[in-house]
Design an enzyme around this catalytic site. Structure first.
Site, PDB file in Angstrom:
ATOM      1  N   LYS A  13       0.749  -1.285  -0.183  1.00  0.00           N
ATOM      2  CA  LYS A  13       0.093   0.021   0.172  1.00  0.00           C
ATOM      3  C   LYS A  13       0.887   1.281  -0.158  1.00  0.00           C
ATOM      4  O   LYS A  13       0.596   2.011  -0.849  1.00  0.00           O
ATOM      5  CB  LYS A  13      -0.990   0.081   1.237  1.00  0.00           C
ATOM      6  CG  LYS A  13      -1.842  -1.138   1.216  1.00  0.00           C
ATOM      7  CD  LYS A  13      -2.705  -1.172   2.410  1.00  0.00           C
ATOM      8  CE  LYS A  13      -2.392  -0.945   3.657  1.00  0.00           C
ATOM      9  NZ  LYS A  13      -1.538  -2.280   4.381  1.00  0.00           N
ATOM     10  N   ARG A  88      -9.822   0.984   8.681  1.00  0.00           N
ATOM     11  CA  ARG A  88      -9.520  -0.604   8.982  1.00  0.00           C
ATOM     12  C   ARG A  88     -10.203  -1.233   9.711  1.00  0.00           C
ATOM     13  O   ARG A  88     -10.077  -2.213  10.101  1.00  0.00           O
ATOM     14  CB  ARG A  88      -8.124  -0.437   9.817  1.00  0.00           C
ATOM     15  CG  ARG A  88      -6.730  -0.844   9.158  1.00  0.00           C
ATOM     16  CD  ARG A  88      -5.748  -0.677  10.236  1.00  0.00           C
ATOM     17  NE  ARG A  88      -4.691  -1.235   9.883  1.00  0.00           N
ATOM     18  CZ  ARG A  88      -3.340  -0.757   9.336  1.00  0.00           C
ATOM     19  NH1 ARG A  88      -3.565   0.370   8.873  1.00  0.00           N
ATOM     20  NH2 ARG A  88      -2.284  -1.262   9.138  1.00  0.00           N
ATOM     21  N   ARG A 127      11.494  -6.075   5.053  1.00  0.00           N
ATOM     22  CA  ARG A 127      11.075  -4.454   4.685  1.00  0.00           C
ATOM     23  C   ARG A 127      12.013  -3.526   5.564  1.00  0.00           C
ATOM     24  O   ARG A 127      12.119  -3.612   6.746  1.00  0.00           O
ATOM     25  CB  ARG A 127       9.370  -4.157   4.921  1.00  0.00           C
ATOM     26  CG  ARG A 127       9.084  -2.693   4.554  1.00  0.00           C
ATOM     27  CD  ARG A 127       7.688  -2.733   4.467  1.00  0.00           C
ATOM     28  NE  ARG A 127       6.843  -3.149   5.526  1.00  0.00           N
ATOM     29  CZ  ARG A 127       5.613  -2.919   5.596  1.00  0.00           C
ATOM     30  NH1 ARG A 127       4.739  -2.681   4.555  1.00  0.00           N
ATOM     31  NH2 ARG A 127       4.812  -3.213   6.782  1.00  0.00           N
ATOM     32  N   ARG A 155      10.989  -1.281  10.906  1.00  0.00           N
ATOM     33  CA  ARG A 155       9.871  -0.960  11.612  1.00  0.00           C
ATOM     34  C   ARG A 155       9.738  -1.956  12.882  1.00  0.00           C
ATOM     35  O   ARG A 155       9.819  -3.073  12.922  1.00  0.00           O
ATOM     36  CB  ARG A 155       8.460  -1.069  11.161  1.00  0.00           C
ATOM     37  CG  ARG A 155       8.223   0.207  10.549  1.00  0.00           C
ATOM     38  CD  ARG A 155       7.209   0.173   9.401  1.00  0.00           C
ATOM     39  NE  ARG A 155       5.870  -0.454   9.931  1.00  0.00           N
ATOM     40  CZ  ARG A 155       4.464  -0.215   9.459  1.00  0.00           C
ATOM     41  NH1 ARG A 155       4.557  -0.013   8.101  1.00  0.00           N
ATOM     42  NH2 ARG A 155       3.673  -0.872   9.866  1.00  0.00           N
ATOM     43  N   ARG A 166      -0.915  -8.650  12.944  1.00  0.00           N
ATOM     44  CA  ARG A 166      -1.542  -7.849  12.182  1.00  0.00           C
ATOM     45  C   ARG A 166      -2.379  -8.540  11.208  1.00  0.00           C
ATOM     46  O   ARG A 166      -3.474  -7.998  10.946  1.00  0.00           O
ATOM     47  CB  ARG A 166      -0.268  -6.928  11.662  1.00  0.00           C
ATOM     48  CG  ARG A 166       0.091  -5.903  12.688  1.00  0.00           C
ATOM     49  CD  ARG A 166       1.642  -5.419  12.235  1.00  0.00           C
ATOM     50  NE  ARG A 166       1.612  -4.517  11.015  1.00  0.00           N
ATOM     51  CZ  ARG A 166       2.489  -4.461  10.304  1.00  0.00           C
ATOM     52  NH1 ARG A 166       3.716  -4.931  10.446  1.00  0.00           N
ATOM     53  NH2 ARG A 166       2.600  -3.679   9.444  1.00  0.00           N
TER      54      ARG A 166
HETATM   55  P1  AMP Z   1       0.745   0.743   8.910  1.00  0.00           P
HETATM   56  O1  AMP Z   1       1.686   1.723   8.773  1.00  0.00           O
HETATM   57  O2  AMP Z   1      -0.425   1.223   8.167  1.00  0.00           O
HETATM   58  O3  AMP Z   1       1.034  -0.722   8.759  1.00  0.00           O
HETATM   59  O4  AMP Z   1       0.069   0.760  10.333  1.00  0.00           O
HETATM   60  C1  AMP Z   1       1.023   0.552  11.374  1.00  0.00           C
HETATM   61  C2  AMP Z   1       0.312   0.282  12.897  1.00  0.00           C
HETATM   62  O5  AMP Z   1      -0.508   1.339  13.018  1.00  0.00           O
HETATM   63  C3  AMP Z   1      -0.804  -0.836  12.680  1.00  0.00           C
HETATM   64  O6  AMP Z   1      -0.492  -1.908  12.777  1.00  0.00           O
HETATM   65  C4  AMP Z   1      -1.862  -0.419  13.744  1.00  0.00           C
HETATM   66  O7  AMP Z   1      -1.214  -0.511  15.048  1.00  0.00           O
HETATM   67  C5  AMP Z   1      -1.700   1.107  13.691  1.00  0.00           C
HETATM   68  N1  AMP Z   1      -2.731   1.730  12.718  1.00  0.00           N
HETATM   69  C6  AMP Z   1      -2.355   2.319  11.579  1.00  0.00           C
HETATM   70  N2  AMP Z   1      -3.464   2.550  10.929  1.00  0.00           N
HETATM   71  C7  AMP Z   1      -4.548   2.032  11.688  1.00  0.00           C
HETATM   72  C8  AMP Z   1      -6.034   2.327  11.767  1.00  0.00           C
HETATM   73  N3  AMP Z   1      -6.755   2.881  10.555  1.00  0.00           N
HETATM   74  N4  AMP Z   1      -6.596   1.729  12.820  1.00  0.00           N
HETATM   75  C9  AMP Z   1      -6.298   1.474  13.862  1.00  0.00           C
HETATM   76  N5  AMP Z   1      -4.725   1.245  13.896  1.00  0.00           N
HETATM   77  C10 AMP Z   1      -4.053   1.828  12.878  1.00  0.00           C
END
Ligand code: AMP
Length: 214
Positions: A13, A88, A127, A155, A166
């Protein structure tokens, strides 16, 4: 163009969003990036989110919804935006719907990047990102140039353990959002297996039939 990218962790993404926003000239709104910035800055929001993120859990809806709705209300989103990682959950999708309806605008497309679970773990654990340029690499599939190697960031939630959590959250909380957008006729399914260039071509083809509203 107001659009959303949905997909499991490691679907690509972020990589695709970075490329697409350049051609559309719209801001890339990544809820994950916003949360990581808040954690790094040590704000109240960041301190609330940090523990959930580290364990691969979702940050509570009431924290994330306000953060993103406020962000897309800013001037730079007036002509469109690309949401990456939000919504999400079904309550997040409902809240976004209400906010957009209230502003008299609508979504143009929701792209679902599909990648089988079996591929996700390898993608996520390899990654790395370059904090200077924002570029996302993979140690095997998209190796970084030697000059970037010393500054790459892994990360904290890209470990095998957090990735499994996740992925489980994705299937349980995020997949119910898919039929919601399918029912609105907005969903475009794209095969996310292949190189970033191949996937970008598929997304661009899927978006060709999209008529932007206002
Ligand atoms: P990402 O970078 O999109 O993979 O997000 C990393 C982490 O941030 C996720 O595993 C969640 O802990 C948190 N996170 C990001 N976006 C959301 C969302 N829309 N709702 C809830 N938690 C989020």
């Amino acid at each position: 163009m107001r659009m959303i990218l949905i997909g499991p962790p490691g679907a690509g993404k972020g990589t695709q969003a970075q490329r697409l926003v350049q051609s559309f000239g719209i801001p890339h709104i990544s809820s994950g990036d916003m949360l990581r910035e808040a954690v790094a800055a040590g704000t109240l929001l960041g301190r609330t989110a940090a523990g959930f993120m580290k364990d691969g859990l979702l940050v509570p809806d009431e924290v994330v919804i306000g953060m993103v709705i406020e962000r897309i209300a800013r001037e730079d989103c007036a002509r469109g935006f690309m949401l990456d990682g939000f919504p999400r959950t079904r309550p997040q999708a409902d809240a976004l719907d209400v906010a957009l309806t209230h502003s008299g605008v609508g979504l143009d497309a929701v792209v679902l990047i599909e990648v089988p679970d079996a591929l996700i773990l390898e993608r996520v654990t390899g990654r790395r990102s370059d904090p200077q340029t924002g570029t996302i690499y993979h140690l095997r599939f998209n190796p970084p140039p030697p000059e970037a190697e010393g500054r790459l960031v892994h990360r904290a939630d890209d470990t095998a353990e957090a990735c499994s959590a996740r992925l489980e959250k994705y299937h349980r909380e995020t997949t119910p959002v898919v039929p919601f957008y399918e029912g609105k006729g907005l969903l475009k399914r794209v095969d996310g297996v292949g190189s970033p260039d191949e996937v970008l071509l598929r997304i661009s083809a899927a978006l060709q039939t999209v008529q932007t509203t206002n």
